[in-house]
Design an enzyme around this catalytic site. Structure first.
Site, PDB file in Angstrom:
ATOM      1  N   LYS A 192     -23.818  14.299-168.851  1.00  0.00           N
ATOM      2  CA  LYS A 192     -23.998  14.185-170.299  1.00  0.00           C
ATOM      3  C   LYS A 192     -23.994  12.697-170.618  1.00  0.00           C
ATOM      4  O   LYS A 192     -22.958  12.037-170.507  1.00  0.00           O
ATOM      5  CB  LYS A 192     -22.835  14.901-170.998  1.00  0.00           C
ATOM      6  CG  LYS A 192     -23.097  15.446-172.372  1.00  0.00           C
ATOM      7  CD  LYS A 192     -23.361  14.422-173.451  1.00  0.00           C
ATOM      8  CE  LYS A 192     -22.201  13.495-173.700  1.00  0.00           C
ATOM      9  NZ  LYS A 192     -22.536  12.385-174.628  1.00  0.00           N
ATOM     10  N   GLU A 270     -12.732   5.862-165.653  1.00  0.00           N
ATOM     11  CA  GLU A 270     -12.922   4.413-165.862  1.00  0.00           C
ATOM     12  C   GLU A 270     -12.852   4.208-167.357  1.00  0.00           C
ATOM     13  O   GLU A 270     -13.813   4.473-168.073  1.00  0.00           O
ATOM     14  CB  GLU A 270     -14.295   3.970-165.338  1.00  0.00           C
ATOM     15  CG  GLU A 270     -14.589   4.374-163.909  1.00  0.00           C
ATOM     16  CD  GLU A 270     -13.956   3.445-162.900  1.00  0.00           C
ATOM     17  OE1 GLU A 270     -13.384   2.418-163.294  1.00  0.00           O
ATOM     18  OE2 GLU A 270     -14.009   3.773-161.697  1.00  0.00           O
ATOM     19  N   CYS A 304     -16.315  -3.129-170.984  1.00  0.00           N
ATOM     20  CA  CYS A 304     -14.914  -2.756-170.801  1.00  0.00           C
ATOM     21  C   CYS A 304     -14.150  -3.857-170.090  1.00  0.00           C
ATOM     22  O   CYS A 304     -12.944  -3.956-170.230  1.00  0.00           O
ATOM     23  CB  CYS A 304     -14.839  -1.465-170.007  1.00  0.00           C
ATOM     24  SG  CYS A 304     -15.817  -1.558-168.523  1.00  0.00           S
ATOM     25  N   GLU A 401      -9.237  -3.259-178.276  1.00  0.00           N
ATOM     26  CA  GLU A 401     -10.443  -3.704-177.592  1.00  0.00           C
ATOM     27  C   GLU A 401     -11.450  -4.134-178.664  1.00  0.00           C
ATOM     28  O   GLU A 401     -11.822  -3.329-179.517  1.00  0.00           O
ATOM     29  CB  GLU A 401     -10.991  -2.511-176.813  1.00  0.00           C
ATOM     30  CG  GLU A 401     -11.651  -2.883-175.538  1.00  0.00           C
ATOM     31  CD  GLU A 401     -12.083  -1.654-174.749  1.00  0.00           C
ATOM     32  OE1 GLU A 401     -11.878  -0.523-175.218  1.00  0.00           O
ATOM     33  OE2 GLU A 401     -12.648  -1.843-173.675  1.00  0.00           O
TER      34      GLU A 401
END
Ligand code: NAD
Length: 499
Positions: A192, A270, A304, A401
């Site tokens: 997906k 991850e 990331c 973040e």
């Protein structure tokens, strides 16, 4: 089922093979539409224009994909490693052949500057090439037996059907980094892709099909964010799905970890990062600026492993901040369709709102703007490359973040303080530091709580090296000689009665 009817609007980046734009799900070797006819829009983040409406998959397509993958696994698991290797190599060759078109498509749906998009296609293809090679090296062990008349072996077997869910920020590389080892190990895949960037993933799957990957080995179902949980749930509940490989945010990773408990699937997660970037007083400042520009401004900061918190020694703080301000001030901003720029738009309005909020919070707490600090005049989802200094104490440690082109620079006075601040976060994906002192280099590399450490270097990802995190950045490693094992189980075989 037929493929959802739609055709791409315009062709601003002059793709040559517009037929690589797929609008359906790929299941059992065929492109199919969503039975209900539901679609969702894929937009160009540079101007919000519609690229195409594509099938909005749900539980039915997810189940059909798992059925196809389970059926294909019966034969795929027994293909020779050489066959799997050749197919991955053929896929790699096609991806490289279509590197420009894949980059154009990625730039169109994701906003990534074209040069960076080309780089990502090459980087992603590297994982296909790497695992084409690793497929042939899935050696087991012959174990010295403690009992006479026995042979003891350990062999590697594919886990089964692997479910892959990927984010939008590296839409080609994240697919390749998971499909490569899965196929090399002998697993089949249901996937997906991210709702903001499904077209790059669907184009990659089309190329796998053209490379000769057999029907059912790769299946992919696009879906809007609203319908995504239905697809995930269908795969979480399905006992035939033996593996989940997810790259994305930590909250969704935790949902998948909880949801896979009932069927005890193997997981590779991850997840989010909060990378510190420390500049020690003995660093070469030009090397540090170069490393930080790469670690922060690639992909407009939407990575990331992007540097999220910059910690600079008090004695070089002003000199370093000034050099960074000069470098950041030279970055160009614009849409890939309008030329060669360094920084594209953020992925969507939600991302822009978040960056604006974080900058406003920092300024309200006493930070100062050295460069940028506001939306860009290009409008839409563009934000100015920004440097903030004098970031106050409570923002120096755990930050959200940022996922945007905003660089907050804070001060420290001692190595212990810098390491403590760097580790004062729930995350542990990447960490960076710059120093010329060899004793400090090894000492600090050992003390940082992170899965990956860059020293005097800001671009560290490579298919040759293990990618992954510790703490709430997840577990599992992608790439390198360790990546294949994520899709394999070890079977111990003991044969007795050998005299
Ligand atoms: P996200 O978690 O919102 O989405 C990632 C994927 O998960 C998408 O395909 C999305 O549709 C899907 N998803 C959303 N809700 C879901 C649900 N309830 N069940 C199952 N799947 C669901 O993250 P994002 O905004 O797309 O990506 C940004 C995040 O990804 C950042 O936190 C970033 O650090 C992380 N990221 C990590 C890595 C890494 O390798 N560690 C790489 C890239 C991005």
């Amino acid at each position: 089922m037929t493929q959802a009817a739609a055709s791409p609007a315009g062709n601003p980046l002059a793709m040559e093979r517009l037929d690589l734009i797929k609008t359906g799900a790929f299941i059992g070797g065929e492109w199919v539409g969503e039975p209900s006819g539901a679609t969702f829009p894929v937009l160009n983040p540079a101007d919000g224009s519609l690229i195409v409406e594509i099938a909005d998959g749900g539980a039915d397509l997810a189940k059909a994909a798992a059925d196809a993958a389970a059926q294909a696994f019966v034969t795929w698991r027994h293909t020779t490693a050489k066959t799997r290797s050749s197919l991955l190599r053929a896929w790699f060759d096609l991806v490289i052949k279509h590197q420009d078109d894949l980059a154009r498509l990625m730039a169109w749906e994701m906003g990534k500057p074209l040069a960076e998009a080309k780089g990502e296609v090459a980087y992603g293809a590297g994982y296909l090439e790497w695992f084409a090679e690793e497929a042939k090296r899935a050696n087991g062990d012959v174990i010295p037996t403690p009992i006479a008349g026995r042979q003891m072996l350990a062999v590697r077997e594919p886990l089964g059907v692997a479910a892959v869910i990927t984010p939008w920020n590296f839409p080609v590389a994240m697919i390749a980094r998971k499909f490569g080892p899965a196929l090399a190990a002998g697993c089949t895949v249901v996937a997906k892709p991210a709702e903001d960037t499904p077209l790059s993933a669907l184009a990659l799957v089309q190329l796998a099909h053209e490379a000769g990957v057999p029907a059912g080995v790769i299946n992919i179902v696009p879906a809007s964010r609203a319908r995504t949980p239905d697809i995930a749930q269908a795969w979480l509940d399905d006992g035939r799905v033996r593996k989940i490989s997810f790259t994305g945010s930590t909250p969704v990773g935790k949902l998948l970890a909880r949801g896979s408990a009932d069927t005890l699937k193997r997981l590779s997660l991850e997840l989010g990062g909060d990378a510190p970037f420390i500049v020690f007083e003995d660093a070469d400042l030009d090397v540090a600026v170069d490393a930080l520009m790469k670690a922060k401004f690639r992909n407009a900061g939407q990575a990331c492993i992007a540097a999220n918190r910059v910690l600079v020694h008090d004695s070089i703080y002003d000199a370093f901040s000034g050099k960074m301000a000069d470098a950041v001030g030279r970055l160009t901003v614009g849409a890939a369709q309008d030329g060669a720029f360094d920084i594209g738009p953020l992925i969507n309005q939600r991302a822009l709102d978040k960056v604006e909020r974080l900058v406003a919070e920092a300024l309200a707490a006493g930070a100062r703007v050295l460069v940028g600090g506001a939306r860009h005049s290009s409008g839409g989802a563009f934000y100015q490359p920004t440097v903030l200094t004098d970031v106050p104490d409570h923002l120096r440690a755990s930050c959200e973040e940022i996922f945007g082109p905003v660089l907050p620079i804070a001060r420290f006075k001692t190595e212990d303080e810098a390491v403590a601040l760097a580790n004062d976060t729930a995350f542990g994906l990447a960490a960076y530091f710059c120093s010329k002192d060899q004793a400090r280099v090894w000492r600090v590399a050992g003390r940082l709580e992170a899965g990956m450490v860059g020293i005097n270097e800001g671009a560290i990802s490579s298919e040759y090296a293990p990618f992954g995190g510790v703490k709430e950045s997840g577990y599992g490693r992608e790439g390198s000689v360790h990546g294949l094992a994520e899709y394999q189980s070890l079977k111990y075989i003991c044969m007795g009665g050998l005299g």
